[in-house]
Scaffold this active site. Structure first.
Site, PDB file in Angstrom:
ATOM      1  N   GLU A 101      45.072 -12.936 -22.127  1.00 38.45           N
ATOM      2  CA  GLU A 101      46.338 -13.242 -22.993  1.00 38.45           C
ATOM      3  C   GLU A 101      48.092 -14.180 -22.343  1.00 38.45           C
ATOM      4  OE1 GLU A 101      47.897 -10.362 -25.762  1.00 38.45           O
ATOM      5  OE2 GLU A 101      46.474  -9.620 -26.662  1.00 38.45           O
ATOM      6  N   TYR A 113      38.268  -3.490 -40.294  1.00 37.86           N
ATOM      7  CA  TYR A 113      39.699  -4.725 -40.865  1.00 37.86           C
ATOM      8  C   TYR A 113      40.359  -4.098 -42.021  1.00 37.86           C
ATOM      9  CZ  TYR A 113      39.061  -8.964 -38.908  1.00 37.86           C
ATOM     10  OH  TYR A 113      39.419 -10.375 -37.796  1.00 37.86           O
ATOM     11  N   GLU A 134      35.079 -21.617 -35.891  1.00 36.43           N
ATOM     12  CA  GLU A 134      35.350 -22.736 -35.856  1.00 36.43           C
ATOM     13  C   GLU A 134      35.988 -23.679 -35.536  1.00 36.43           C
ATOM     14  OE1 GLU A 134      35.383 -24.181 -40.469  1.00 36.43           O
ATOM     15  OE2 GLU A 134      35.562 -22.172 -40.561  1.00 36.43           O
ATOM     16  N   PHE A 135      37.475 -22.298 -35.586  1.00 39.79           N
ATOM     17  CA  PHE A 135      38.396 -23.153 -34.560  1.00 39.79           C
ATOM     18  C   PHE A 135      38.982 -22.834 -33.032  1.00 39.79           C
ATOM     19  CE2 PHE A 135      38.971 -23.512 -38.530  1.00 39.79           C
ATOM     20  CZ  PHE A 135      38.903 -25.069 -39.333  1.00 39.79           C
ATOM     21  N   GLY A 153      44.607 -22.379 -26.733  1.00 43.04           N
ATOM     22  CA  GLY A 153      42.874 -23.487 -26.694  1.00 43.04           C
ATOM     23  C   GLY A 153      43.128 -23.676 -27.922  1.00 43.04           C
ATOM     24  N   THR A 165      48.592 -14.798 -19.746  1.00 41.67           N
ATOM     25  CA  THR A 165      50.345 -14.785 -18.860  1.00 41.67           C
ATOM     26  C   THR A 165      49.298 -14.359 -17.152  1.00 41.67           C
ATOM     27  OG1 THR A 165      49.128 -12.271 -18.848  1.00 41.67           O
ATOM     28  CG2 THR A 165      50.700 -13.074 -20.651  1.00 41.67           C
ATOM     29  N   ALA A 176      37.977 -11.053 -27.244  1.00 41.61           N
ATOM     30  CA  ALA A 176      36.963 -11.201 -28.632  1.00 41.61           C
ATOM     31  C   ALA A 176      35.585 -10.941 -28.984  1.00 41.61           C
ATOM     32  CB  ALA A 176      36.514 -13.221 -28.624  1.00 41.61           C
ATOM     33  N   GLY A 188      43.674 -21.887 -30.933  1.00 40.23           N
ATOM     34  CA  GLY A 188      45.263 -22.067 -31.810  1.00 40.23           C
ATOM     35  C   GLY A 188      45.066 -21.009 -33.425  1.00 40.23           C
ATOM     36  N   THR A 189      44.112 -20.111 -32.901  1.00 38.27           N
ATOM     37  CA  THR A 189      44.057 -19.311 -34.021  1.00 38.27           C
ATOM     38  C   THR A 189      44.569 -17.783 -33.980  1.00 38.27           C
ATOM     39  OG1 THR A 189      42.213 -18.612 -33.083  1.00 38.27           O
ATOM     40  CG2 THR A 189      41.303 -20.330 -34.316  1.00 38.27           C
TER      41      THR A 189
END
Lengths: 637, 676
Positions: A347, A557, A285-286, A215, A349, A297, A217-218
């Protein structure tokens, strides 16, 4: 990015304007300076794709050849990066962000002070991809032949393949910078719509080809890494060209969107109609809608809008067994286990998410940043807990610890007026001298309020009143805004660090309230201890922040970086420390992941995380849906 | 087992570390000035100190205690307020009230006293620096061995001396009962724990929360005696695990990052309470701790007690030690505030750690010439000591031989350097004139006592016994140096075998039988065995092959010395086994057992059938009971005041036979440890 920045400020963008300022607030430069981001018509809608790379659907951020605008071995746009200029001052290049073109005077000292880094000691990344280092593709000729006949564009150029062989884990980027290329996909396909995906999956099944959906790539879980043991031809299925909003249902406030759309495009396009999803993960953004679904997410403003699982109403996914979707768009169903939950977090799979119906909201009328300084982290956590208890969390509330506060402080751009710097000095004096806060213990919470103006102000007061009970002092909008800006540039900063022997990464967890303080302290201490044990010469940066609040807990985090000079295998050391940190998280009652996912990086802990039976359940679903392991990225299980 | 702290790999601390006499540099400076010195320990993690009132409040308001209070109220049918008041009462009785001015006062008094009675107090300074560092990073648990009341004062005194936060100390409740002194101790940081808590749920809750809160807050080190009480025999005691579990829990539950454990070995050349202890062991009741008693005892202050060594161990990280031994995730699914018994894994971990600390304390202890001398003297027939006396040069010779053996066994000796051996010997004998005296080149047992007037045989014997038990206690101080090789030597003589596997089985059996006498780390028998083999090999007493251990002819003395060293234990145990088997009833009361054994032993000693006086020691008598209980040969049938036991005579007989080598020993499946 698009060069068509002609006078495009038409009146129908009026509503969008305000919304844009919202994103721009923490993402981009003020809109009037960067009209390019205001997209024009999405004329690409429904049009047949053209193999010619110059046509890539105007207004969309992500072209097929991503390397045209993005770094192949670092984070984000090629034109945006931190560097130290000739005067030795840090500077952020480009013109996309608020920070772009600015001097950041404090960064050098901070880097030297925190890491013992030295501007004299630089490591150069390999500037261009050495295509000869890339293994020639193993192609499944029959598959390629049939694919050709469908007209779906594909490529087996080295650059395209390498770009899709990694996410943004430290070890992935580090290897790229060193010019080391491992197993990469053998080809890349760009389906343009759901039906294209159906065809590709059918062909893959027919010819036993391994598919890895891609998608934005992040990923930071090694989810995109090609399993080295995979002998079949690996095809990266890049959804980036499936990026249209197919319809907007204003009566039910939903939008039906193709899964490849990236966050910033989705928001921008919806804004044009006066709507938003409110889903703003730090990677927005990505990262793509499909990726959000596939990893479960979470967005920064989930307090108002919810996490991805709360936002989706309907999901369409193409699997080797066929297409899975629900028959209606009822807001809630009691029809056995929710099949969406097989998809959310799968993910890649089980199949490819192609289309998603997502809730939308009218754009907020008013938005306000804020910040509160607390004398120490303990008080700050107590305040967040109270806010959660009263269920009055603002759209976003985050608490940085002292180290991170200093970090954010170091990222303050140069101020032009003496007056501002005078004011800053005064503020500092007030907090540390007058209020007696210890500059080495104080911490900061950043806030973002959204809604009707009046309600926002009311809400703001409520939150500040709670904060006051815990010794918190309001510290202005500026600090708040800078805190959020940090999220978007921090990934760029890692690239700067790597130029100077500093490597680092962030990872996250979720944890019950009563353990928040303990987990923060213990994990940070563990990181420091492990670094010392592993021979890291300088004390590492080990810092954390609480980024989300829930009724029963919070998301935490951790940021961790160190100067690796003197280490022969820094990435291995890094991985050992991160491993230890994760063990520590689990031992302190934290979860394996709040929203990054498991990928291959955290697979080893899946069994203890979800129990044997749990793993068995997931396995049996996989066995049914994809018996031949066509979606063979080997994530999760 | 990857043991970061190589327990077995002793460091020769004499070579490495400098012991400094802390009285020396102070002797010339005024006590008052010392007491008013500025005391500024660096704070714990920059956090503010925590007053005792704040501490008490935190405990009383804790979620955990609230929960237990409600539960107890429900069970007892009383109101929550009543129970809470009761909890407050317990807190008042328990809590410390650390105040700097009392530390100063104590410092003043203690210094005066110490200077009077001790010729030197040696401390290893470098470790103190490490300790100071550690107190800023993690909660620190000071774990001294406990041989004398002095122990309470000495650690605090040293820490005060060197700008390290003064500890809060777990003490037995009787001390709190002393007028003025109790309050002084309280204000110097002592908190008081009842002796027999039993199943008092509320008390356990208050105590454990109190201890955990101290650990969590980390504002001051916590000092406790892992052996639980003062060792009457100067031998290490098997550790008590309750406290250990309490201090580990905050780490297991992630409430603190780590807990630093610091073993401290305090070695006395001469113990203040020596004669008191001997009399206690002979069954004379221990005087109640009272202020009047303390004043009466002030005559002990007239004497010289030689020097004292306080050896601070290396700070140990509980986190590192527990790595791989505990799965901390087990606490994830229930609120950590809820009462939760430590599970088997946590208990095993606590037990292992506690035993290891005791072992480290032993290793850190310094062996004095006197202690070696005591070993030698106890191997001389009693009559020789009381009547004709032992030639002084013979004693010297044997002691010096033993010194060499002790060094071979990696003992830390406190043998004055640069002083002729003969001077060391005579000054040692002079220091211990309460036990032996020297006349015309011979050494005799001292038998002075209050009971001077009457001289019946029994009383005469009791005086001898008191002196011999004192001697035995001083021997005990160095037993840990010899115990493993000695058990192997014993196993060799018991089994008459040279096969390693048979010896190991016997070795384990002996460890099991004597596990109340000597402390062994659970589950490490084979390491202990290996250690014994290598030590005996080192001093050339045996040849160690792959499958065999055989005597060597070069050093025949070593094995016989070691066997002789343990003889009092064997003989006493056999005597008590015999007593149990000869009793008519299968049920007996503990009290009757003690007096019965004493009568029998006295009779046999007088008749010359029994050679050791140690069977008279109530400590050993109780150890036999515990040992037999663990071996399943006797069972406790009531838990009331009169402890009653039921004896399985054949099992006792079998144990005795195994000990005598009449039947091959089997490793008995020990009942689960009930010492918690």
């Amino acid at each position: 990015m698009a060069s068509n920045s002609s006078g495009d400020e038409s009146s129908r963008h009026q509503t969008a304007r305000h919304r844009l300022s919202v994103i721009a607030g923490h993402l981009q430069r003020p809109t009037d300076r960067n009209a390019a981001l205001l997209a024009v018509d999405c004329k690409a809608q429904g049009s047949k794709p053209n193999v010619n790379t110059s046509d890539r659907g105007e207004g969309r951020t992500v072209p097929r050849r991503r390397q045209e605008i993005m770094k192949w071995n670092g984070w984000g746009y090629s034109d945006s990066r931190f560097l130290f200029n000739k005067k030795g001052q840090a500077e952020f290049t480009g013109n996309r962000y608020r920070l772009s073109g600015m001097i950041i005077p404090g960064l050098k000292d901070w880097m030297e002070g925190t890491f013992g880094a030295n501007l004299q000691h630089k490591t150069q990344a390999t500037p261009v991809l050495n295509t000869s280092a890339v293994q020639p593709p193993t192609l499944n000729e029959a598959f390629v032949e049939e694919l050709k006949s469908t007209g779906i564009p594909f490529s087996h150029e080295a650059e395209d393949r390498v770009f899709r062989a990694h996410g943004h884990c430290l070890h992935e980027i580090f290897a790229l910078r060193e010019g080391k290329i491992g197993r990469v996909p053998d080809m890349v396909v760009w389906p343009n719509c759901h039906n294209d995906v159906v065809k590709i999956v059918e062909l893959a099944c027919k010819h036993n080809v391994c598919l890895i959906p891609y998608g934005g790539g992040t990923s930071v879980s090694s989810a995109l890494e090609c399993p080295p043991e995979e002998t079949r031809s690996i095809v990266s299925l890049d959804t980036s060209q499936m990026n249209r909003i197919l319809w907007i249902d204003e009566k039910n406030l939903t939008a039906h969107v193709e899964s490849g759309i990236v966050g910033q495009d989705l928001e921008r396009l919806l804004n044009e109609s006066g709507y938003c999803t409110g889903h703003e993960p730090d990677s927005m953004e990505f990262s793509s809608l499909g990726g959000w679904v596939a990893t479960r997410a979470s967005g920064m403003k989930k307090n108002i809008y919810g996490n991805i699982e709360d936002l989706v109403v309907h999901i369409k996914m193409v699997t080797p067994r066929g297409v899975i979707e629900k028959s209606c768009q009822g807001p809630r169903m009691s029809t056995g286990p929710d099949i969406h939950h097989f998809i959310l977090g799968s993910e890649g799979t089980l199949g490819v998410v192609t289309e998603v119906t997502i809730k939308i909201r009218p754009m907020p009328e008013y938005q306000k940043y804020g910040s509160v300084v607390f004398p120490n982290f303990e008080q700050g956590v107590a305040c967040l807990r109270e806010v959660a208890r009263q269920r009055c969390a603002p759209a976003s509330i985050r608490l940085m610890d002292n180290e991170q506060f200093k970090f954010a402080h170091a990222l303050k751009p140069q101020v032009s007026s003496i007056f501002t710097s005078f004011l800053d000095g005064l503020k500092k004096f007030y907090i540390t001298k007058f209020k007696g806060f210890d500059p080495n213990r104080l911490c900061v919470a950043t806030l973002l309020f959204e809604g009707p103006r009046e309600k926002v102000l009311q809400h703001e007061k409520q939150v500040y009143d709670i904060a006051a009970k815990f010794g918190g002092l309001a510290a202005g909008e500026d600090n708040g805004q800078r805190g959020y800006m940090l999220t978007f540039v921090i990934a760029y900063l890692r690239d700067l660090g790597m130029d100077y022997y500093v490597i680092g990464e962030s990872f996250e967890t979720s944890v019950p309230w009563d353990r928040v303080l303990d987990i923060c302290r213990n994990v940070k201490a563990r990181i420091i201890r492990e670094c010392k044990d592993k021979g890291v010469q300088f004390p590492p940066l080990s810092t954390c922040r609480v980024t989300q609040t829930y009724d029963a807990g919070a998301c935490v985090y951790f940021y961790f970086a160190f100067n690796y000079r003197g280490l022969s295998d820094p990435v291995h050391v890094y991985e050992q420390v991160e491993h230890a940190a994760r063990e520590e998280i689990l031992a302190n009652g934290g979860s394996l992941s709040h929203h990054h996912g498991v990928g291959k990086l955290r697979k080893e802990w899946m069994r203890e995380t979800v129990s044997n039976v749990g793993v068995g359940m997931l396995k049996s679903v996989k066995d049914y849906v994809d018996p031949n392991n066509i979606f063979g990225n080997r994530n999760l299980l | 087992m990857a043991n970061t702290y190589r327990v077995l790999d002793k460091v020769h601390l004499q070579d490495e570390e400098e012991f400094v006499d802390i009285l020396e540099d102070k002797r010339h400076c005024s006590d008052l000035r010392f007491a008013f010195r500025t005391f500024s320990p660096p704070p714990y993690k920059g956090a503010p100190a925590c007053s005792s009132a704040e501490l008490n409040q935190a405990v009383l308001e804790s979620q955990y205690l609230r929960y237990v209070i409600n539960e107890v109220a429900l069970e007892m049918g009383s109101s929550v307020e009543e129970v809470r008041d009761e909890a407050c009462g317990i807190m008042r009785e328990m809590s410390q009230n650390l105040q700097l001015r009392f530390i100063r006062l104590m410092g003043f008094v203690v210094r005066k006293v110490f200077k009077r009675i001790f010729s030197a107090i040696y401390v290893n300074m470098e470790r103190l620096q490490a300790l100071q560092q550690a107190t800023q990073e993690c909660p620190v648990i000071l774990m001294p061995n406990h041989r004398s009341y002095i122990d309470f004062l000495v650690v605090s005194y040293i820490l005060f001396n060197y700008d390290i936060p003064v500890p809060v100390i777990a003490a037995g409740i009787p001390l709190a009962g002393m007028k003025i002194v109790g309050e002084m101790l309280r204000r110097s940081g002592a908190f008081f724990i009842r002796r027999a808590i039993g199943s008092d749920k509320l008390y356990w809750a208050v105590l454990s929360e109190y201890v955990r809160t101290i650990v969590r807050k980390g504002f001051a080190p916590l000092e406790f005696f892992v052996e639980g009480l003062r060792s009457r025999t100067l031998k290490s005691l098997p550790p008590k695990l309750g406290m250990m579990n309490m201090i580990l829990e905050p780490f297991f539950k992630g409430e603190v990052y780590d807990v630093t454990l610091l073993p401290i070995s305090i070695s006395y050349e001469r113990v203040l309470e020596e004669s008191l202890l001997a009399h206690e062991l002979l069954g004379f009741p221990k005087p109640r701790e009272s202020t009047a008693g303390l004043l009466k005892a002030s005559r002990v202050l007239q004497e010289n007690y030689g020097c004292m060594h306080v050896n601070f161990g290396r700070p140990l990280s509980a986190r590192r030690l527990c790595e791989g031994k505990i799965n901390r995730c087990q606490y994830n699914l229930t609120p950590r505030d809820l009462p939760q018994k430590p599970n088997a894994e946590a208990q095993a971990c606590g037990s292992w750690l506690a035993h290891m600390i005791v072992r480290l304390q032993e290793e850190g202890a310094l062996t004095s010439p006197w202690s070696l001398m005591a070993c030698v003297l106890l191997q001389v027939p009693t009559a020789a000591l009381t009547e004709e006396g032992l030639l002084f040069h013979q004693l010297t010779e044997r002691t010096l031989w033993l010194r060499k053996l002790a060094l071979d066994f990696r003992a830390h000796l406190n043998w004055p350097e640069k002083v002729p051996d003969s001077d060391v010997m005579s000054s040692t004998v002079a220091l211990h004139r309460s036990v032996v005296y020297r006349k015309a080149g011979r050494v005799y047992l001292t038998r002075n006592d209050e009971l001077e007037q009457k001289h019946s045989i029994e009383e005469d014997m009791m005086r001898t016994a008191a002196a011999l038990l004192m001697l035995a206690s001083y021997r005990n101080q160095c037993l840990h140096v010899f115990v493993r090789p000695a058990l192997l030597a014993l196993a060799m003589s018991v089994t008459k075998s040279t096969r390693k596997d048979e010896l190991l089985t016997c070795f384990c059996f002996l460890q099991e039988v004597f596990s109340n006498e000597f402390v062994f780390i659970p589950g490490q028998s084979s390491q202990d065995f290996e250690e014994a083999c290598s030590l005996l090999h080192k001093c050339k007493a045996v040849h160690v092959g792959q499958w065999e251990v055989t005597d060597s002819d070069t050093e025949p003395e070593v094995l016989s010395f070691l066997q002789e060293l343990l003889k009092p234990f064997i003989e006493s145990y056999q005597l008590m086994f015999r007593f149990l088997c000869e009793e008519r009833d299968c049920v007996f009361r503990e009290k009757d057992f003690l007096s019965g054994v004493r009568t029998l032993a006295t009779k046999l000693i007088v008749s010359g059938e029994l050679h050791t006086y140690e069977a008279l020691s109530s400590d050993m008598q109780k150890n036999v009971l515990s040992s037999l209980r663990r071996l399943g040969a006797i069972t406790k049938i009531t838990t009331s005041q009169n402890n009653e036991y039921k004896v399985n005579k054949s099992a006792v007989r079998r144990t005795g036979d195994m000990l005598a080598g009449r039947i091959p020993p089997q490793i008995v499946q020990a009942a689960p440890d009930a010492r918690l």
